[in-house]
Scaffold this active site. Structure first.
Site, mmCIF file in Angstrom:
data_model
loop_
_atom_site.group_PDB
_atom_site.id
_atom_site.type_symbol
_atom_site.label_atom_id
_atom_site.label_comp_id
_atom_site.label_asym_id
_atom_site.label_seq_id
_atom_site.Cartn_x
_atom_site.Cartn_y
_atom_site.Cartn_z
ATOM 1 N N GLU A 95 0.819 -1.205 0.000
ATOM 2 C CA GLU A 95 0.000 0.000 0.000
ATOM 3 C C GLU A 95 0.857 1.261 0.000
ATOM 4 O OE1 GLU A 95 -0.259 -2.470 2.127
ATOM 5 O OE2 GLU A 95 -2.225 -3.391 1.849
ATOM 6 N N ASP A 151 0.961 4.193 -2.928
ATOM 7 C CA ASP A 151 0.691 5.606 -2.670
ATOM 8 C C ASP A 151 1.796 6.494 -3.232
ATOM 9 O OD1 ASP A 151 -1.649 5.055 -1.352
ATOM 10 O OD2 ASP A 151 -0.812 5.218 0.664
ATOM 11 N N SER A 206 -7.154 2.920 -2.609
ATOM 12 C CA SER A 206 -5.802 3.356 -2.283
ATOM 13 C C SER A 206 -5.045 3.777 -3.532
ATOM 14 C CB SER A 206 -5.004 2.230 -1.626
ATOM 15 O OG SER A 206 -5.522 1.825 -0.424
ATOM 16 N N ASP A 238 -18.034 11.482 -17.096
ATOM 17 C CA ASP A 238 -19.167 11.001 -16.312
ATOM 18 C C ASP A 238 -19.252 9.485 -16.412
ATOM 19 O OD1 ASP A 238 -21.384 10.946 -14.752
ATOM 20 O OD2 ASP A 238 -22.686 12.049 -16.137
ATOM 21 N N VAL A 239 -19.254 8.814 -15.271
ATOM 22 C CA VAL A 239 -19.365 7.359 -15.221
ATOM 23 C C VAL A 239 -20.831 7.017 -14.981
ATOM 24 C CG1 VAL A 239 -18.604 5.255 -14.050
ATOM 25 C CG2 VAL A 239 -17.015 7.176 -14.329
ATOM 26 N N ASP A 275 -23.230 10.888 -8.443
ATOM 27 C CA ASP A 275 -23.861 9.734 -7.819
ATOM 28 C C ASP A 275 -22.974 9.253 -6.673
ATOM 29 O OD1 ASP A 275 -21.954 7.548 -8.806
ATOM 30 O OD2 ASP A 275 -22.611 8.385 -10.711
#
Length: 620
Positions: free
Chosen positions: A324, A328, A528, A574-575, A600
């Site tokens: 992780e 990052d 992440s 836009d998804v 949304d």
């Protein structure tokens, strides 16, 4: 507390994705920890009240472990059951009465209403005060506790012989070192025990504490009791051999794929030395500079970049790099290319986990900090007390007042799920993703996983409505349109439609390449990944603004939610396809909310179209 919101699809079947679940009883008294500033030594000479109150410049850096428990007040947590030590940890008895412990006292702040008004004014592009941020010293003058609060708490501490304390610049926290026996007298109910696992030991109190009634109005909560560390694992998973395709074929998300999808060119890199960005690492997550250098050698040839983190605040462990942490650092430095980057690092695995408030406390003691911060951790709202969350929220307001942009991952459990005492299910919002003073980033996938195509919802993408924080004004119109126009909504009993809604926007969160421990590892997924990607883009927009003498973006949400009304909705892709997961019951059958046109609660406004987003938020 739980691991970062990053998972790997090769985990054993049936293993839940980390990020939003607790495996033990929670009292709403969740501890937090703070990284140790590099080279910081704690002087043991006692501070007098005059030293704490009279000259804030003498307040030392907060060093060492700092855990913050919500719920201070007479009888806080009374009647809670004692949690058992997790498997592998053995109880080794009560500690010696003289065993040193540290406690952190969150002092009641002043000026919260004024702070909220100020944040609204400096964060709204329509305001004449937009971008007129406070210095740390000006912030201290606004929020520092009253003299009565400071003197009452100090008198209480000194009455128990507690003299070894340190404050922070804003004077709203005290960290004190004292023997366990004194701590138990100070906080009736607490008992300090030692637990061991192999060569490691941990001191914690398994019991709730209380404070005298006369202190309740002066303290938000007291910290200093430890949670057990949580193990986590990530693994690689082989994918089915893809069929060749003609257009934009790829074998996983890399910086080049991101830059192609989000229309970033080789010239979209940072140029100014006074611009900066950061990510935070907790839960014994460390990055290695050698991994970053190899990652950039493999994947950074198309743009100017840095191969070194400029500053580590805290201690870097000498063990293996964490998946992780590597993710990052490598991706905030890929989209935020050539921007000075800091890492805030938690010093060790014996620390308590998910140190949200303590990390912000560290920021509150540093006059010079990066402008943009990416954080990929969180908790279920229902596992934390409202006192704790309200105080964390105030810390985010303090950051916003200084012009900092704080981005949090939305989580990897979709809408989440919780079984109530009645037996009914509800969705389970995550905090700090649900804070109205952070920008929350959800996740998407390519519609075709091996082509750079349009994006659809990543079904893990966290999103929903807070049960704690009311819906802020800046998003009311957009969320109202969603609630009115969505073709299919879950039953209203599953969520609080008047709460703060999240996420605010999204980015790809599926199938990333990461270099960790000198090994290129494919198919890493989670919010992440999407969060540092967006953070790096925000840092680049700040770079352009600073070049033109404009202030940094600061708290982003008021500006984001105005773009569509201003005709700048093309700043996002836009998804509109896909739903995220939720409760596996007979009513919603595992489906939470679904993506729709415009905002949304799965992907927010969508994913960045970088040149249009730069035009909308950058210099005009």
């Amino acid at each position: 507390m739980l691991p970062p919101r990053c998972w790997h699809p090769g985990a054993p079947a049936g293993l839940p994705r980390p990020g939003l679940r607790r495996s033990h009883t929670d009292f709403g008294l969740g501890p937090r920890s703070v990284p140790v500033p590099h080279g910081c030594a704690i002087a043991r000479a006692p501070l007098s009240p005059l030293q704490v109150l009279g000259d804030p410049r003498r307040a030392g850096a907060v060093c060492g472990r700092l855990e913050l428990r919500a719920g201070a007040g007479a009888g806080a947590g009374a009647g809670s059951a004692v949690p058992r030590a997790p498997p592998g940890w053995a109880h080794a008895g009560r500690v010696d009465p003289g065993q040193p412990v540290q406690l952190t006292f969150a002092l009641r702040q002043r000026g919260a209403a004024r702070l909220a008004r100020l944040v609204q004014a400096v964060s709204d592009p329509r305001s004449p005060r937009y971008g007129q941020y406070l210095s740390l010293e000006q912030l201290r003058d606004l929020v520092q506790p009253s003299p009565a609060t400071l003197m009452t708490v100090l008198k209480w501490l000194q009455g128990h012989g507690v003299e070894d304390c340190r404050s922070v610049t804003t004077l709203d926290f005290l960290e004190c070192y004292l023997p366990a026996s004194t701590a138990e007298r100070l906080l009736p109910g607490a008992e300090f025990h030692r637990y061991v696992q192999g060569q490691q030991s941990l001191v914690r109190s398994p019991l709730p504490y209380s404070v005298p009634a006369e202190l309740a109005e002066h303290l938000d909560f007291v910290g200093g009791l430890h949670r057990f560390p949580t193990e986590r694992r990530a693994a690689s998973r082989a994918r089915k051999e893809p069929q060749p395709a003609r257009a934009s074929f790829h074998l996983g998300v890399t910086p080049a794929v991101l830059r192609q999808r989000y229309n970033m060119t080789g010239g979209d890199v940072g140029l100014l030395p006074n611009n900066s960005q950061a990510c935070a690492q907790f839960l014994e997550q460390y990055f290695h500079q050698a991994d970053l250098a190899e990652f950039m050698q493999l994947f950074g040839s198309g743009f100017a970049h840095r191969t070194q983190v400029d500053r580590v605040v805290g201690r870097q462990g000498r063990g293996k790099a964490g998946l992780e942490a590597s993710l990052d650092v490598e991706y905030i430095m890929s989209t935020g290319a050539n921007v000075s980057t800091w890492v805030f690092s938690n010093p060790g695995r014996h620390e308590s986990q998910e140190p949200f408030l303590a990390w912000l406390l560290l920021l509150s003691n540093m006059s010079s900090v990066p402008w943009v911060h990416s954080v990929s951790y969180g908790d279920d709202e229902d596992s934390l007390s409202s006192a704790y969350m309200e105080r964390v929220n105030t810390e985010f307001m303090k950051a916003a007042a200084r012009g900092l942009t704080i981005l949090f991952a939305s989580g990897d459990d979709g809408a989440g799920c919780r079984r109530e005492h009645s037996g009914n299910h509800t969705f389970r919002p995550s905090f700090p993703a649900s804070s109205p003073y952070v920008t929350t980033v959800g996740g998407t996938s390519f519609k075709n996983p091996f082509l750079v195509t349009e994006e659809v919802t990543d079904y893990i993408s966290g999103g929903g409505f807070s049960n704690v924080f009311p819906m802020p004004e800046y998003q009311a119109a957009a969320v109202g349109r969603f609630l009115r126009s969505a073709s299919k909504l879950p039953p209203s009993s599953y969520y609080n439609s008047s709460g703060r809604a999240y996420p605010d926007l999204a980015a790809l969160s599926d199938n990333y390449w990461v270099v960790t421990n000198r090994i290129p590892l494919p198919w890493v997924s989670g919010t992440s990944a999407s969060t540092p990607v967006v953070a790096g883009m925000v840092a680049l927009i700040n770079d352009r603004r600073l070049q033109r003498g404009l202030p940094t973006l600061g708290f982003l949400n008021p500006a984001l939610y105005q773009l569509q009304k201003q005709g700048l909705g093309d700043a996002f892709y836009d998804v509109i396809q896909g739903c995220h997961l939720s409760c596996l019951d007979g009513t919603v059958q595992g489906q939470g909310f679904c993506a729709t046109p415009a905002w949304d609660p799965v992907t927010g406004w969508g994913t960045p179209n970088f040149p249009r987003l730069l035009r909308a938020l950058g210099p005009r």
